[in-house]
Design a protein around this motif. Structure first.
Motif, mmCIF file in Angstrom:
data_model
loop_
_atom_site.group_PDB
_atom_site.id
_atom_site.type_symbol
_atom_site.label_atom_id
_atom_site.label_comp_id
_atom_site.label_asym_id
_atom_site.label_seq_id
_atom_site.Cartn_x
_atom_site.Cartn_y
_atom_site.Cartn_z
ATOM 1 N N GLU A 16 0.823 -1.209 0.000
ATOM 2 C CA GLU A 16 0.000 0.000 0.000
ATOM 3 C C GLU A 16 0.857 1.260 0.000
ATOM 4 O OE1 GLU A 16 -3.490 0.337 2.428
ATOM 5 O OE2 GLU A 16 -3.802 -1.822 2.406
ATOM 6 N N LEU A 17 1.917 1.249 0.789
ATOM 7 C CA LEU A 17 2.795 2.410 0.813
ATOM 8 C C LEU A 17 3.495 2.591 -0.531
ATOM 9 C CD1 LEU A 17 4.367 2.168 4.380
ATOM 10 C CD2 LEU A 17 2.606 3.778 3.582
ATOM 11 N N ARG A 18 3.986 1.504 -1.072
ATOM 12 C CA ARG A 18 4.664 1.565 -2.372
ATOM 13 C C ARG A 18 3.712 2.091 -3.453
ATOM 14 N NH1 ARG A 18 6.073 -3.801 -3.720
ATOM 15 N NH2 ARG A 18 4.240 -3.796 -5.009
ATOM 16 N N ASN A 19 2.459 1.625 -3.423
ATOM 17 C CA ASN A 19 1.487 2.060 -4.422
ATOM 18 C C ASN A 19 1.064 3.513 -4.230
ATOM 19 O OD1 ASN A 19 1.507 -0.436 -5.696
ATOM 20 N ND2 ASN A 19 -0.228 -1.209 -4.511
ATOM 21 N N SER A 20 1.137 4.005 -3.000
ATOM 22 C CA SER A 20 0.730 5.385 -2.732
ATOM 23 C C SER A 20 1.823 6.386 -3.086
ATOM 24 C CB SER A 20 0.327 5.556 -1.270
ATOM 25 O OG SER A 20 1.467 5.575 -0.439
ATOM 26 N N LEU A 21 3.064 5.923 -3.156
ATOM 27 C CA LEU A 21 4.168 6.833 -3.459
ATOM 28 C C LEU A 21 4.094 7.292 -4.899
ATOM 29 C CD1 LEU A 21 7.205 5.069 -1.745
ATOM 30 C CD2 LEU A 21 5.857 6.973 -0.901
ATOM 31 N N GLU A 22 4.579 8.489 -5.097
ATOM 32 C CA GLU A 22 4.662 8.979 -6.461
ATOM 33 C C GLU A 22 5.637 8.087 -7.224
ATOM 34 O OE1 GLU A 22 5.150 13.141 -6.890
ATOM 35 O OE2 GLU A 22 3.914 13.580 -5.151
ATOM 36 N N ASP A 23 5.443 7.988 -8.505
ATOM 37 C CA ASP A 23 6.292 7.130 -9.330
ATOM 38 C C ASP A 23 7.762 7.510 -9.246
ATOM 39 O OD1 ASP A 23 4.158 5.616 -10.189
ATOM 40 O OD2 ASP A 23 3.813 6.845 -11.973
ATOM 41 N N GLU A 24 8.034 8.682 -8.720
ATOM 42 C CA GLU A 24 9.401 9.167 -8.676
ATOM 43 C C GLU A 24 10.254 8.521 -7.600
ATOM 44 O OE1 GLU A 24 9.811 13.540 -9.468
ATOM 45 O OE2 GLU A 24 7.714 13.421 -8.861
ATOM 46 N N LEU A 25 9.638 7.898 -6.594
ATOM 47 C CA LEU A 25 10.391 7.387 -5.456
ATOM 48 C C LEU A 25 10.047 5.943 -5.138
ATOM 49 C CD1 LEU A 25 10.072 10.251 -2.807
ATOM 50 C CD2 LEU A 25 12.086 9.659 -4.141
ATOM 51 N N THR A 26 11.064 5.210 -4.712
ATOM 52 C CA THR A 26 10.819 3.906 -4.106
ATOM 53 C C THR A 26 10.613 4.148 -2.608
ATOM 54 O OG1 THR A 26 13.135 3.493 -3.569
ATOM 55 C CG2 THR A 26 12.364 2.781 -5.771
ATOM 56 N N LEU A 27 10.103 3.157 -1.915
ATOM 57 C CA LEU A 27 9.913 3.284 -0.474
ATOM 58 C C LEU A 27 11.252 3.508 0.222
ATOM 59 C CD1 LEU A 27 7.867 3.341 1.781
ATOM 60 C CD2 LEU A 27 7.959 0.846 1.877
ATOM 61 N N GLU A 28 12.291 2.831 -0.235
ATOM 62 C CA GLU A 28 13.617 2.991 0.344
ATOM 63 C C GLU A 28 14.148 4.409 0.129
ATOM 64 O OE1 GLU A 28 12.669 0.448 -1.647
ATOM 65 O OE2 GLU A 28 12.651 -1.158 -0.152
ATOM 66 N N GLN A 29 13.933 4.948 -1.065
ATOM 67 C CA GLN A 29 14.363 6.317 -1.327
ATOM 68 C C GLN A 29 13.596 7.299 -0.443
ATOM 69 O OE1 GLN A 29 13.618 6.402 -5.533
ATOM 70 N NE2 GLN A 29 15.774 6.068 -6.055
ATOM 71 N N TYR A 30 12.302 7.058 -0.270
ATOM 72 C CA TYR A 30 11.522 7.934 0.604
ATOM 73 C C TYR A 30 12.053 7.888 2.035
ATOM 74 C CZ TYR A 30 8.181 10.027 3.605
ATOM 75 O OH TYR A 30 7.637 10.819 4.582
#
Length: 149
Positions: free
Chosen positions: A26-40
């Motif tokens: 869910e978090l990965r899908n909510s992030l903008e396409d510009e970032l991975t969860l790790e990058q965030y």
């Protein structure tokens, strides 16, 4: 392992896998396409600190410096991060959020908060506080590297 320990283990593992898999997706899908969860996670850490070094990031995220360099180079190339040399020691390079990185962090933080809030509304303030305290206790024990305490 006795029966009680096995039941606790099975309950923990079942809940752990459901929560982590679902929340990660869910978090990965909510992030903008510009970032991975790790990058965030990395830019969120930098946002709270202002300026950090690659060495600090490698220590905090328990990864090699070369991995941090690869990630930060990509984020710098995309003008999410900026590098600043220390005035008194030019060998030291600080990383901070560029203006675009600050905007992206703010938008992404709101998206993540929306995902988490959708679940938290089902709990009382005391339940949320108890959960967070327990989770922080586990995180602190893991950071110290011991299952004892």
């Amino acid at each position: 392992m006795n029966l009680e320990s096995r039941i606790v283990y099975e309950r923990y593992m079942a809940a752990f896998f459901k929560v982590t898999k679902r929340m990660y997706n869910e978090l990965r899908n909510s992030l903008e396409d510009e970032l991975t969860l790790e990058q965030y996670q990395l830019i969120d850490y930098i946002a709270t600190r202002g300026e950090v070094t690659s060495t600090e990031l490698a220590d905090v995220f328990s990864v090699g410096k070369s991995s941090i360099t690869a990630i930060t180079t990509r984020l710098t190339d995309r003008e999410i991060l900026k590098r600043n040399r220390d005035e008194s020691d030019r060998r030291i390079v600080y990383l901070s959020l560029a203006e675009y990185g600050k905007e992206l962090h703010s938008r992404t933080r709101k998206q993540i908060l929306d995902v988490i809030s959708a679940y938290m509304v089902h709990y009382s303030k005391d339940e949320i506080e108890g959960f967070i305290q327990t989770f922080e206790k586990l995180a602190n024990m893991m950071e110290k590297g011991s299952g004892e305490s």
